[in-house]
Design an enzyme around this catalytic site. Structure first.
Site, PDB file in Angstrom:
ATOM      1  N   CYS A  86       0.810  -1.224   0.000  1.00  0.00           N
ATOM      2  CA  CYS A  86       0.000   0.000   0.000  1.00  0.00           C
ATOM      3  C   CYS A  86       0.842   1.272   0.000  1.00  0.00           C
ATOM      4  CB  CYS A  86      -0.935   0.025   1.209  1.00  0.00           C
ATOM      5  SG  CYS A  86      -2.020  -1.395   1.332  1.00  0.00           S
ATOM      6  N   HIS A 347      -9.089   3.352  -2.354  1.00  0.00           N
ATOM      7  CA  HIS A 347      -7.691   2.991  -2.099  1.00  0.00           C
ATOM      8  C   HIS A 347      -7.137   2.209  -3.288  1.00  0.00           C
ATOM      9  CE1 HIS A 347      -4.047   1.747  -0.299  1.00  0.00           C
ATOM     10  NE2 HIS A 347      -4.478   0.816   0.531  1.00  0.00           N
ATOM     11  N   CYS A 377      -0.131   2.676   6.436  1.00  0.00           N
ATOM     12  CA  CYS A 377       0.359   1.340   6.713  1.00  0.00           C
ATOM     13  C   CYS A 377       0.451   0.587   5.398  1.00  0.00           C
ATOM     14  CB  CYS A 377      -0.549   0.621   7.701  1.00  0.00           C
ATOM     15  SG  CYS A 377      -2.226   0.277   7.083  1.00  0.00           S
TER      16      CYS A 377
END
Length: 393
Positions: A86, A347, A377
């Protein structure tokens, strides 16, 4: 060391994976559109771009950075692909800044691209059982009951909420505010200057411009409260689809230069990259990684404190992540994700970090400048934070 400055930023609008406007647009095409726009905005010639650092994490190998450089006509640009799950898009910015600050490069395009909709589906034969799995993603950490690598709802959303002592109401309220802020920003035209319109195929309806984030939606606390939890079989599990990030498609990028090169070309810096930091934590504590990355990055930015930061982007992989970080570090939640984040905008995994930096720079500019921090994160127990500064007008 020379300063690394951001002189241009752009992104696509964010599509909803599998059923949205970008369902048939590959990660390569998304990135090419952004790179072409960045080259135009900064007035760059191909031979003055030292590298294209492009994050990806679902396309399974190859060098997507080089592929996009060639397809964009930048054959002299070598291209680099990287993966930090990510946080990959945020890492691309720090890698570009590091090379510039070290004096090794002068002009670098950095960003990330993600097409959940078109990513290849891998299969493999488990050598332990001989069984073939029809859908497999190369894992970022060993699979364990407390941190299943194919279920971030448990590994990140739930574990973070439990350790931080969060309730379902805490997470629903954060998600509600995320959607509200994103819809306000869209209505105000806050994203117009950063979005590259894309011409997409609408089938029988022909083509249309896609230029507005399609994932945010008007909701109510009552609606959020009515959603079933993702794992009702787990006692105390309170994460829902509403308090989780979406599955999304998008690309985002920035042009970074040395301060000297920007001055030579008459380009006004939008922001200066001050510092960054990456950390590792136990995989089952992935959602708490920003709590460690943020102080480390602030310390590297001349010993700055939380109180020195004017605006924050803390990615909503799940709503529990920014709530845990704000409470642990004493961050004013009113200064976090001012235009929405993962729960609302979505996302697009490897593009999210670059999208956050683009939006953070633009929002700080609208507010008259200041210090901003982007943090997130990343799967496998990783976290990253980046500190930048936008000069006052």
């Amino acid at each position: 060391m020379t300063e690394a400055v951001i002189v241009a930023g752009a992104r696509t609008a964010i599509g909803t994976a599998y059923k949205g406007s970008l369902v048939n647009v590959s990660a390569f095409e998304l990135a090419e559109a952004v790179v072409n726009e960045l080259v135009a905005r900064a007035g760059l010639a191909g031979d003055e771009i030292d590298d294209l650092v492009l994050a990806e994490n679902l396309y399974g190998g190859g060098v997507i950075g080089r592929h996009v450089a060639v397809s964009a006509g930048l054959t002299s640009v070598p291209g680099l692909s990287l993966n930090r799950h990510c946080a990959a898009g945020l890492s691309s910015v720090s890698v570009a800044a590091a090379n510039i600050m070290a004096g090794m490069q002068q002009t670098v395009i950095a960003g990330g691209t993600n097409s959940q909709s078109t990513a290849p589906r891998a299969s493999w034969r488990d050598p332990a059982t001989g069984q073939e799995h029809k859908y497999w993603i190369s894992p970022s950490h060993p699979n364990t009951p407390s941190a299943p690598n194919m279920d971030m709802g448990i590994t990140v959303g739930h574990n973070t909420a439990v350790e931080a002592g969060l309730t379902r109401l805490d997470m629903d309220e954060w998600a509600f505010e995320s959607h509200r802020k994103a819809l306000v920003a869209i209505a105000a035209g806050s994203f117009v200057g950063e979005i590259v319109p894309l011409k997409v195929d609408r089938g029988a309806d022909g083509t249309a411009l896609f230029e507005v984030d399609e994932h945010p939606r008007a909701s109510t606390m009552e609606k959020l409260a009515s959603l079933r939890v993702l794992h009702p079989e787990i006692d105390g599990f309170e994460v829902t689809a509403g308090s989780s990030a979406g599955l999304n498609d998008a690309a985002a990028g920035l042009v970074l230069m040395s301060a000297e090169r920007a001055a030579e070309r008459g380009l006004k810096p939008l922001a200066v990259v001050r510092s960054w930091a990456s950390v590792g934590v136990a995989p089952e504590r992935t959602g708490l990684a920003p709590i460690e990355a943020i102080p480390k990055a602030l310390a590297l930015a001349g010993g700055r404190a939380v109180s020195d930061v004017d605006l924050w982007e803390i990615n909503e992989a799940f709503a529990s992540v920014p709530i845990a970080a704000t409470r642990a570090l004493g961050i004013d939640p009113l200064l976090v994700n001012p235009v929405g984040s993962g729960c609302s905008l979505g996302h697009p995994i490897s593009a999210s970090g670059a999208r956050m930096v683009v939006s953070l720079v633009n929002e700080l500019g609208r507010r008259g400048g200041g210090t901003g921090v982007a943090a997130m994160c990343a799967g496998g127990g990783m976290g990253q934070a980046l500190v930048l500064e936008v000069a006052g007008s």
